[in-house]
Design a protein around this motif. Structure first.
Motif, PDB file in Angstrom:
ATOM      1  N   ASN A  62      30.127  45.220 -84.902  1.00 44.63           N
ATOM      2  CA  ASN A  62      30.614  44.689 -86.173  1.00 44.63           C
ATOM      3  C   ASN A  62      31.783  43.736 -85.970  1.00 44.63           C
ATOM      4  OD1 ASN A  62      29.196  45.774 -88.600  1.00 44.63           O
ATOM      5  ND2 ASN A  62      29.630  47.730 -87.632  1.00 44.63           N
ATOM      6  N   VAL A  93      24.811  47.493 -89.854  1.00 40.61           N
ATOM      7  CA  VAL A  93      24.389  46.094 -89.794  1.00 40.61           C
ATOM      8  C   VAL A  93      23.976  45.732 -88.363  1.00 40.61           C
ATOM      9  CG1 VAL A  93      25.212  43.702 -89.931  1.00 40.61           C
ATOM     10  CG2 VAL A  93      25.664  45.299 -91.800  1.00 40.61           C
ATOM     11  N   TRP A 105      26.703  52.411 -96.741  1.00 38.32           N
ATOM     12  CA  TRP A 105      25.517  51.725 -96.220  1.00 38.32           C
ATOM     13  C   TRP A 105      24.485  52.744 -95.761  1.00 38.32           C
ATOM     14  CZ3 TRP A 105      28.005  47.746 -92.306  1.00 38.32           C
ATOM     15  CH2 TRP A 105      28.722  46.779 -93.033  1.00 38.32           C
ATOM     16  N   ARG A 155      22.494  40.058 -96.836  1.00 45.51           N
ATOM     17  CA  ARG A 155      21.561  40.976 -96.192  1.00 45.51           C
ATOM     18  C   ARG A 155      21.521  42.337 -96.884  1.00 45.51           C
ATOM     19  NH1 ARG A 155      22.099  40.406 -91.147  1.00 45.51           N
ATOM     20  NH2 ARG A 155      23.636  38.720 -91.178  1.00 45.51           N
TER      21      ARG A 155
END
Length: 362
Positions: free
Chosen positions: A15, A132, A128, A176
Motif C-alpha cells: 500500500n 488493494v 474493505w 476501484r
C-alpha cells in the motif's frame, strides 16, 4: 494526502508503494519497532511485480507520530495485531481524519468505531472486503506486489458517512471501489479465511516441512471442491442475513481476471500464467494463526445468529486447534468487547449501519 499506515508487513509495504506512486505521502509505523530500520535510515522502498520502482516513504517511531497530521489512517496488518495497533492509535485520532481497515475481519471496524465514539470524535471508519494490493515483503525495504486489485468492496461505519468514505478511498487509490450497504456485508464478503483454510489444511505437511510449493498449482480440483463447499456455508449465512455477496467463482473472476468455472480450473489458469506465488513455507502462517480465530470463528458465530450452521468452518477451527495444540476460537481478542456473542442479528445490523450512536459504547 498524508496517510498513516499502521503496519510494516507485506500489505503495508504494498500500500505504501502504491500510494507513493500515486503522489501521496505514506507514513509507516511498525508496531514491533523492528521493521523498516533501513527506511528510517533513508533507504527508499523498492517494489517489483505488478508495481515497479523505488519510492520515498517515511517510517514513524510511534503511532502518535504516524497519525499526527494524517488525512487518513490505514490499518494494514494481520487481524491478530489489530487490537494492539488500534489501542495504540485511538488516543491520537482527531476529528476530520478517516480510518480505513484493510481488510475487515472480526469486526475490528466496530472495535475502533467504539473507541472513537467514546471520545466523541467525528471519524468515519471505512472497511474493505479485501486488500488493494497482495504480495510478499522481500526485505526490510522491499516488496513484491503480485496483485493490484481492480475491484474492492467497501462500506463505512456509520453508513450515513458512506459518500465521504468512498471519496477519500478513491482520492487515495483510484476508481476501484464498490460501495456495499454496511460492514456486515463486507465481513460476509471476505473469502480469505475460508480459502486459506482449504489451501493450508490440504497442504499442511508441505508447510510443516518448509517446502516451496505453488499455491495455485496445489489448489487442485479436490481442494477447489472444499473451497466451494465452504463458500456455500458463507453464502447461506449471507442470504439468511439479507445480503447478496459474491461467490468464490465471481471473486476469482473479478480479482484475477480468469474465466469463470470450477475453482480448481480457475486456479490452474492462474498457475499457468505464473500468478499467485508460493504457499506458506511454515505453519507459523497467517493462513491459520490469523484466519482461524479472526476469520473462521466470526463466521461460525454469524452462522449461529442466522441459524445457518457453518459446520465446515467449525471443523476447520477444531482440526487446526488439534494440529497446533491450542484453542484458536479463544484467541480472538476483539469480539467480547464488541459484544457480538450476546447480540441478536437485528442488533448487529443496526450497529453496523448506525455505529455506536444508538447504542452505548460502554
Amino acid at each position: 494526502m498524508r496517510v498513516a499506515i499502521l503496519g510494516a508487513g507485506s500489505i503495508a509495504y504494498g500500500n505504501a508503494a502504491l500510494l507513493a506512486s500515486l503522489g501521496h505521502e505514506p507514513v509507516l509505523w511498525s508496531p514491533s519497532g523492528k521493521s523498516g530500520q533501513s527506511i528510517v535510515a533513508g533507504k527508499p522502498l523498492s517494489a517489483m511485480g505488478s508495481l515497479e520502482g523505488t519510492f520515498k516513504v517515511t517510517m514513524a517511531t510511534s503511532a502518535r507520530d504516524a497519525i499526527a497530521g494524517a488525512d487518513a489512517v490505514l490499518v494494514a496488518l494481520p487481524a491478530n495485531g489489530h487490537r494492539m495497533a488500534l489501542d495504540a492509535a485511538a488516543p491520537h485520532l482527531a476529528s476530520g481524519q478517516i480510518v480505513i481497515i484493510s481488510s475487515h475481519t472480526s469486526f475490528s471496524g466496530l472495535y475502533i468505531a467504539k473507541k472513537i465514539a467514546e471520545r466523541g470524535l467525528d471519524i468515519p471508519v471505512v472497511v474493505w472486503g479485501t486488500t488493494v494490493t497482495a504480495g510478499r515483503r522481500t526485505g526490510d525495504a522491499s516488496v513484491n506486489v503480485s496483485t493490484i486489485r481492480s475491484k474492492v468492496d467497501i462500506a463505512t461505519i456509520p453508513a450515513s458517512a458512506g459518500a465521504r468514505g468512498l471519496k477519500v478511498c478513491q482520492e487515495l487509490f483510484g476508481d476501484r471501489f464498490v460501495e456495499r450497504s454496511d460492514a456486515l456485508a463486507i465481513s460476509l464478503s471476505n473469502l480469505n479465511p475460508q480459502n486459506h483454510l482449504g489451501i493450508a489444511l490440504c497442504n499442511f505437511t508441505r508447510m510443516e516441512h518448509g517446502e516451496t510449493w505453488g499455491q495455485n498449482e496445489n489448489n487442485t480440483d479436490s481442494v477447489g471442491r472444499l473451497l466451494e463447499a465452504l463458500d456455500a456455508e458463507r453464502l447461506a449465512i449471507a442470504e439468511a442475513a439479507g445480503y447478496k455477496v459474491r461467490t468464490i467463482r465471481e471473486h476469482y473472476n473479478l480479482s484475477f481476471h480468469v474465466e469463470p468455472g470450477p475453482v480448481g480450473e480457475m486456479a490452474r489458469q492462474l498457475a499457468a500464467r505464473g500468478n499467485g506465488g508460493n504457499g506458506p513455507d511454515s505453519i507459523d502462517t497467517r493462513y491459520v494463526l490469523e484466519d482461524a480465530p479472526f476469520g473462521l470463528h466470526p463466521t461460525v458465530l454469524l452462522g449461529k445468529l442466522t441459524d445457518r450452521p457453518a459446520t465446515l468452518h467449525q471443523a476447520g477451527i477444531d482440526v487446526f486447534s488439534a494440529l497446533y495444540g491450542r484453542d484458536f476460537a479463544s484467541e480472538n481478542d476483539l469480539l467480547d468487547d464488541i459484544g457480538l456473542k450476546t447480540m441478536s442479528l437485528a442488533e448487529l445490523k443496526t450497529l453496523v449501519r448506525d455505529g455506536w450512536s444508538t447504542r452505548s459504547p460502554q
